[in-house]
Design a protein around this motif. Sequence first.
Motif, PDB file in Angstrom:
ATOM      1  N   UNK A   4      23.272  94.876  48.187  1.00  0.00           N
ATOM      2  CA  UNK A   4      24.481  95.606  48.086  1.00  0.00           C
ATOM      3  C   UNK A   4      25.286  95.840  46.831  1.00  0.00           C
ATOM      4  N   UNK A   5      24.723  95.376  45.596  1.00  0.00           N
ATOM      5  CA  UNK A   5      25.239  95.379  44.378  1.00  0.00           C
ATOM      6  C   UNK A   5      25.236  96.843  44.205  1.00  0.00           C
ATOM      7  N   UNK A   6      26.329  97.329  43.630  1.00  0.00           N
ATOM      8  CA  UNK A   6      26.811  98.812  43.199  1.00  0.00           C
ATOM      9  C   UNK A   6      25.464  99.518  42.543  1.00  0.00           C
ATOM     10  N   UNK A   7      24.773  98.813  41.698  1.00  0.00           N
ATOM     11  CA  UNK A   7      23.788  99.516  40.719  1.00  0.00           C
ATOM     12  C   UNK A   7      23.180  98.020  40.012  1.00  0.00           C
ATOM     13  N   UNK A   8      22.358  98.513  39.304  1.00  0.00           N
ATOM     14  CA  UNK A   8      21.514  97.404  38.483  1.00  0.00           C
ATOM     15  C   UNK A   8      22.553  96.385  37.579  1.00  0.00           C
ATOM     16  N   UNK A   9      21.994  95.224  37.588  1.00  0.00           N
ATOM     17  CA  UNK A   9      22.768  93.969  37.038  1.00  0.00           C
ATOM     18  C   UNK A   9      23.333  94.531  35.711  1.00  0.00           C
ATOM     19  N   UNK A  10      22.565  95.170  34.793  1.00  0.00           N
ATOM     20  CA  UNK A  10      22.739  95.584  33.422  1.00  0.00           C
ATOM     21  C   UNK A  10      24.136  96.170  33.298  1.00  0.00           C
ATOM     22  N   UNK A  11      24.175  97.103  34.309  1.00  0.00           N
ATOM     23  CA  UNK A  11      25.644  98.147  34.049  1.00  0.00           C
ATOM     24  C   UNK A  11      26.420  97.720  35.094  1.00  0.00           C
ATOM     25  N   UNK A  12      26.500  96.638  35.853  1.00  0.00           N
ATOM     26  CA  UNK A  12      27.339  96.087  36.990  1.00  0.00           C
ATOM     27  C   UNK A  12      28.934  96.399  36.634  1.00  0.00           C
ATOM     28  N   UNK A  13      28.956  95.675  35.338  1.00  0.00           N
ATOM     29  CA  UNK A  13      30.562  95.714  35.317  1.00  0.00           C
ATOM     30  C   UNK A  13      31.004  97.226  34.756  1.00  0.00           C
ATOM     31  N   UNK A  14      30.267  98.234  34.265  1.00  0.00           N
ATOM     32  CA  UNK A  14      30.858  99.434  34.154  1.00  0.00           C
ATOM     33  C   UNK A  14      30.930  99.980  35.600  1.00  0.00           C
ATOM     34  N   UNK A  15      30.083  99.976  36.353  1.00  0.00           N
ATOM     35  CA  UNK A  15      30.005 100.652  37.523  1.00  0.00           C
ATOM     36  C   UNK A  15      31.077  99.988  38.628  1.00  0.00           C
ATOM     37  N   UNK A  16      31.210  98.728  38.524  1.00  0.00           N
ATOM     38  CA  UNK A  16      32.267  98.092  39.068  1.00  0.00           C
ATOM     39  C   UNK A  16      33.935  98.706  38.837  1.00  0.00           C
ATOM     40  N   UNK A  17      33.919  98.744  37.461  1.00  0.00           N
ATOM     41  CA  UNK A  17      35.387  99.216  37.108  1.00  0.00           C
ATOM     42  C   UNK A  17      35.360 100.984  37.299  1.00  0.00           C
ATOM     43  N   UNK A  18      34.441 101.699  37.529  1.00  0.00           N
ATOM     44  CA  UNK A  18      34.353 102.983  37.704  1.00  0.00           C
ATOM     45  C   UNK A  18      34.780 103.245  39.202  1.00  0.00           C
ATOM     46  N   UNK A  19      34.381 102.008  40.122  1.00  0.00           N
ATOM     47  CA  UNK A  19      34.589 102.415  41.523  1.00  0.00           C
ATOM     48  C   UNK A  19      35.458 101.738  42.227  1.00  0.00           C
ATOM     49  N   UNK A  20      36.195 100.646  41.553  1.00  0.00           N
ATOM     50  CA  UNK A  20      37.169  99.696  42.355  1.00  0.00           C
ATOM     51  C   UNK A  20      38.453 100.192  41.856  1.00  0.00           C
ATOM     52  N   UNK A  21      39.388 100.910  42.780  1.00  0.00           N
ATOM     53  CA  UNK A  21      40.712 101.332  42.329  1.00  0.00           C
ATOM     54  C   UNK A  21      41.384 100.070  42.064  1.00  0.00           C
ATOM     55  N   UNK A  22      42.060 100.509  40.536  1.00  0.00           N
ATOM     56  CA  UNK A  22      43.031  99.719  40.105  1.00  0.00           C
ATOM     57  C   UNK A  22      42.407  98.254  39.869  1.00  0.00           C
ATOM     58  N   UNK A  23      41.225  98.142  39.287  1.00  0.00           N
ATOM     59  CA  UNK A  23      40.510  96.696  39.124  1.00  0.00           C
ATOM     60  C   UNK A  23      40.954  96.087  38.171  1.00  0.00           C
ATOM     61  N   UNK A  24      41.489  96.618  37.069  1.00  0.00           N
ATOM     62  CA  UNK A  24      42.213  95.831  35.864  1.00  0.00           C
ATOM     63  C   UNK A  24      43.518  95.251  36.396  1.00  0.00           C
TER      64      UNK A  24
END
Length: 231
Positions: free
Chosen positions: A9-29
Amino acid sequence: MSKVDFEKHVLTGIDDYVLRARQSIPGRDALFSIARSCLEIKLSANAKILVVGAGGGEEIISCGKDNADWRFVGVDLSEEMLKLATSRIKHEGLNNEIQLHKMEVIDLEDRGFDAATCFLTLHFVPDDGSKLATLQAIRTRLKPKSPFIVVDGAGQRETTEFSDNMMAWKRHAQNNGMPIDFLDKMVENAIELPFVTEEREVELLAEAGFSEIRKIYQGAWFNGWLAVRKE
């Protein structure tokens, strides 16, 4: 307690997980800033914090940067995500006392935590007794009246609200630069998750032994609650 295939269920590969999470989770920061602030007003300078779903390391990095004496114990079922957490923590130069374990929280022997977090993890756990068991395992490892912050997906399937939230989430990720070829798979994976409704989530928290439950965050189908362990 049911084992869950987190890697599926990870959004994408481990290497770019942080970038994909920031792109997809509203108001993540903002989410991590809110959570940190809620903990800072309740905890002492040398608090010991349990992080359930510690892979990626975001909670530890966010909370530990300016709270150098906070101690963290993190658990996660994904070895690759724990490697990512270890790498990111080292890169950030954190000097906090940090332990990371590949295990379920129910298997953790450590007790007496001053706080706990469980971010973007509980929605992978089915409501077949496993979700309640996870929450109970977290509660029993906390000191009485200690805060617990949980953030996960919740919603009523097959409703217009749920569908609209999913499509808004997809568009949000697209607007933030997520490649088109990731988007449909992202939504497809998310829809397969064992969601419960917001009402059921609060019910589970109460049943597990938490009180003073209040929502502190919402972004599309992601929801965050702050609760405390009953005495």
